[in-house]
Design a protein around this motif. Structure first.
Motif, short mmCIF file in Angstrom:
data_model
loop_
_atom_site.label_atom_id
_atom_site.label_comp_id
_atom_site.label_asym_id
_atom_site.label_seq_id
_atom_site.Cartn_x
_atom_site.Cartn_y
_atom_site.Cartn_z
N LYS A 307 0.84 -1.21 0.00
CA LYS A 307 0.00 0.00 0.00
C LYS A 307 0.88 1.26 0.00
N LYS A 308 1.88 1.24 0.88
CA LYS A 308 2.78 2.39 1.03
C LYS A 308 3.41 2.79 -0.32
N HIS A 309 3.69 1.76 -1.16
CA HIS A 309 4.38 2.05 -2.42
C HIS A 309 3.46 2.00 -3.64
N GLY A 310 2.16 1.96 -3.41
CA GLY A 310 1.21 1.97 -4.54
C GLY A 310 1.28 0.70 -5.38
N VAL A 311 1.69 -0.41 -4.75
CA VAL A 311 1.80 -1.68 -5.46
C VAL A 311 0.54 -2.49 -5.14
N LEU A 312 -0.05 -3.12 -6.16
CA LEU A 312 -1.26 -3.91 -5.91
C LEU A 312 -0.90 -5.24 -5.24
N LEU A 313 -1.81 -5.74 -4.41
CA LEU A 313 -1.59 -7.05 -3.77
C LEU A 313 -2.57 -8.06 -4.38
N ILE A 314 -1.99 -9.07 -5.05
CA ILE A 314 -2.79 -10.16 -5.62
C ILE A 314 -2.65 -11.37 -4.70
N THR A 325 -9.38 -24.41 4.18
CA THR A 325 -8.52 -23.90 5.27
C THR A 325 -9.34 -23.53 6.50
N GLY A 326 -10.63 -23.84 6.48
CA GLY A 326 -11.47 -23.48 7.62
C GLY A 326 -12.19 -22.16 7.41
N LYS A 327 -11.84 -21.46 6.34
CA LYS A 327 -12.55 -20.23 5.93
C LYS A 327 -12.85 -20.40 4.45
N MET A 328 -13.87 -19.71 3.98
CA MET A 328 -14.17 -19.79 2.54
C MET A 328 -12.93 -19.39 1.74
N TRP A 329 -12.27 -18.30 2.19
CA TRP A 329 -11.06 -17.82 1.53
C TRP A 329 -9.97 -17.74 2.60
N ALA A 330 -8.81 -18.33 2.31
CA ALA A 330 -7.78 -18.48 3.34
C ALA A 330 -7.32 -17.14 3.90
N HIS A 331 -7.32 -16.09 3.05
CA HIS A 331 -6.80 -14.81 3.56
C HIS A 331 -7.72 -14.19 4.59
N GLU A 332 -8.93 -14.75 4.76
CA GLU A 332 -9.79 -14.27 5.86
C GLU A 332 -9.13 -14.52 7.22
N HIS A 333 -8.19 -15.44 7.29
CA HIS A 333 -7.47 -15.70 8.54
C HIS A 333 -6.59 -14.51 8.97
N TRP A 334 -6.31 -13.61 8.02
CA TRP A 334 -5.35 -12.53 8.34
C TRP A 334 -5.97 -11.34 9.06
N GLY A 335 -7.31 -11.24 9.02
CA GLY A 335 -7.97 -10.12 9.70
C GLY A 335 -7.81 -8.78 8.98
N LEU A 336 -7.67 -8.80 7.66
CA LEU A 336 -7.58 -7.53 6.92
C LEU A 336 -8.98 -6.92 6.82
N ASP A 337 -9.00 -5.62 6.61
CA ASP A 337 -10.30 -4.94 6.56
C ASP A 337 -10.22 -3.68 5.69
N GLY A 338 -11.39 -3.21 5.28
CA GLY A 338 -11.50 -1.92 4.59
C GLY A 338 -10.51 -1.77 3.47
N ASP A 339 -9.76 -0.67 3.55
CA ASP A 339 -8.78 -0.35 2.54
C ASP A 339 -7.60 -1.33 2.52
N GLY A 340 -7.49 -2.11 3.61
CA GLY A 340 -6.37 -3.05 3.71
C GLY A 340 -6.64 -4.40 3.08
N LEU A 341 -7.84 -4.58 2.51
CA LEU A 341 -8.14 -5.87 1.87
C LEU A 341 -7.25 -6.05 0.63
N PRO A 342 -7.07 -7.29 0.17
CA PRO A 342 -6.28 -7.47 -1.06
C PRO A 342 -6.94 -6.73 -2.22
N ASP A 343 -6.15 -6.41 -3.23
CA ASP A 343 -6.71 -5.72 -4.39
C ASP A 343 -7.36 -6.69 -5.36
N LEU A 344 -6.70 -7.85 -5.53
CA LEU A 344 -7.25 -8.87 -6.42
C LEU A 344 -7.09 -10.23 -5.75
N VAL A 345 -8.05 -11.10 -5.96
CA VAL A 345 -7.96 -12.46 -5.41
C VAL A 345 -8.27 -13.43 -6.55
#
Ligand SMILES: Cc1ncc(COP(=O)(O)O)c(C=O)c1O
Length: 495
Positions: A307-314, A325-345
């Protein structure tokens, strides 16, 4: 033999009674005739299998063929080979059978007149989408990762990733260009594959990552040389992925420092690479390259630095997505939210169709034909995906994968301390996404063969790992058979 057959008949009768009284598990209700145990009568492959492999090899490179499968006879969690051997399948077509073999709900979805129509009249959906395409796409979005509002369908995991890369390049170029039009130099130079029209953007990936085998995705794949040899590659940066020490609770300080070191390298590479990094691609669990995990803190840090460097996170959820993994999408385990969610999955495998989800409307190109191909996805399979997502969500299968995963993890850590023959049991709290190591690559390969001859199919990962990748209707009774077989297979292997 006779005693075993009697036992099987009695078990089947008991199970039928349980099903009719409504006590049955979901797997039992779904697969009333699922075998109760593996049954192996020949070598695998056996004589018929060998004959069929030889015939196939005349017309199709079968160097990687493990055995020939009778898909019509395969049932639930059991796969049947050409010789009638019945194996408990803990690998599920490289993690891609979501709900067992011949799942009746999916068979119904396949028989739907709309699915049949999409199969025999395959639409070029970019130009001539079916009148029901919006409904199908909305069905995918209903179960998309949090925050994702759009999806662009693809054809495979590699394709999904490459489409996501293209989306990232187009987005980054548009951001730089502002509202300006393409310049005559850009229009002319891109036809020579040169700058400024062809942009020298890079995609960063991690050591031991796997993102596919097409041209750009292969440049991001770093798991094994055999995949990459002889193929031209983009000169794109590779960041270190944390090499965690196990058990995790006894190595907290080391692992924290290791993750910090990797994040510092990521930032250094973004700042210093010869070309601008458009996106970073990462797997929630590096599944082909060794089942390597990192903590939610690592992924949060990665999100912060991108985010700091304007790079997208896939986030590449091709293997981890859809519940195991126990969640529909594994990255739900990370607790990201709002603007901090991945850009593309990106997704594929258990979804049975492929593509990428995204949440910023600016990631959709503003001109037609920038993200395009003949089919723009596969509507017949998207209908199957809809049925899969519904079945997974309505039956709360991620939570069930977590329960059976806890049982497996406990069983494997017990085997680890009892035998000392396996190590680095990993995947605690990650559903059935569990792996462990053997002492060497050769011992791992032997273990896979031992397990198979005892009637259980498992997959390898990385240099000496075994990974569990069962479907979502794999229950405790299946896990028990797996654990008992691990013990027997280890007894067969030399100390
Ligand atoms: C994480 C990940 N990404 C991408 C791929 C590539 O998918 P496909 O083989 O469908 O192209 C795989 C396949 O194993 C994968 O595990």
């Amino acid at each position: 033999m006779i005693r075993n057959a009697t036992k099987t008949t009695v078990l089947r009768a008991l199970r039928t009674r349980a099903v009719s009284r409504g006590y049955a598990s979901l797997a039992e209700k779904t697969f009333p005739n699922e075998p109760t145990a593996p049954a192996v009568a020949t070598a695998i492959p056996g004589p018929t299998g060998k004959e069929k492999i030889a015939a196939l090899n005349k017309v199709f490179d079968s160097a990687a063929t493990t055995f020939m499968v009778d898909y019509e006879k395969s049932n639930g969690n059991y796969i049947v080979d050409a010789d009638g051997n019945t194996l408990l399948d803990c690998y599920a077509q490289i993690a891609s059978i979501p709900l067992g073999y011949n799942n009746p709900t999916l068979i119904e979805a396949a028989k739907d007149s709309k699915t049949i129509s999409a199969l025999v009249n395959r639409p070029a959906s970019g130009n001539f989408p079916s009148t029901n395409y919006a409904e199908q796409i909305s069905g995918l979005l209903k179960y998309a990762p949090k925050g994702m509002t759009e999806v662009w369908p693809g054809l495979s995991g590699s394709d999904a990733n490459e489409l996501a890369f293209k989306a990232a390049f187009i987005y980054q170029a548009a951001k730089k260009r502002g509202n300006a039009d393409f310049t005559p130099e850009e229009l002319e130079s891109c036809m020579r594959n040169e700058a400024p029209g062809s942009k020298p953007f890079a995609i960063m990936s991690f050591e031991t990552a796997f993102h596919g085998r097409l041209m750009a995705s292969l440049s991001c794949t770093r798991s094994k040389p055999i995949h990459k040899l002889d193929i031209p590659a983009f000169h794109w940066p590779k960041a270190p992925f944390p090499q965690l020490k196990y058990p995790l609770d006894q190595n907290v300080e080391y692992n924290t420092a290791e993750e910090k070191r990797c994040l510092e390298e990521v930032e250094k590479l973004i700042k210093g690479w010869e070309s601008p990094v458009a996106a970073v691609i990462v797997e929630p669990i590096q599944s082909e390259g060794g089942d390597n995990h990192a903590s939610p803190n690592f992924f949060k840090g990665l999100r912060d630095v991108t985010k700091k460097h304007g790079v997208l996170l896939i986030v590449d959820e091709v293997q981890t997505g859809v519940g195991a993994t126990g969640k529909m999408w594994a990255h739900e385990h990370w607790g990201l939210d709002g603007d901090g969610l991945p850009d593309l999955v990106t997704f594929s495998k258990k979804a049975q169709s492929a593509g990428y989800f995204f949440r910023d409307p600016a990631i959709r190109p503003t001109l037609a034909y920038r993200q395009f191909n003949t089919w723009c996805g596969d509507p017949a399979h998207i209908m199957i995906t809809n049925a899969i997502f519904r079945e997974v969500a309505e039956n709360n299968l991620p939570a069930k994968a977590q329960e059976v995963g806890d049982y497996l993890y406990k069983g494997l850590t017990a085997i680890q301390s009892e035998t000392g023959k396996i190590s680095r049991v990993r995947g605690k709290g990650q559903g059935t996404f569990i792996a462990f190591d053997l002492a060497s690559g050769a011992q791992r390969d032997q273990f896979v063969v031992n397990m198979r001859s005892l009637g259980v199919l498992v997959g390898g990962t990385g240099a000496q790992g075994i990974r569990l990748r069962p479907g979502l209707l794999f229950e405790e009774k299946h896990a028990k058979i797996f654990l008992d077989t691990v013990k027997k297979a280890l007894e067969q292997s030399k100390a």
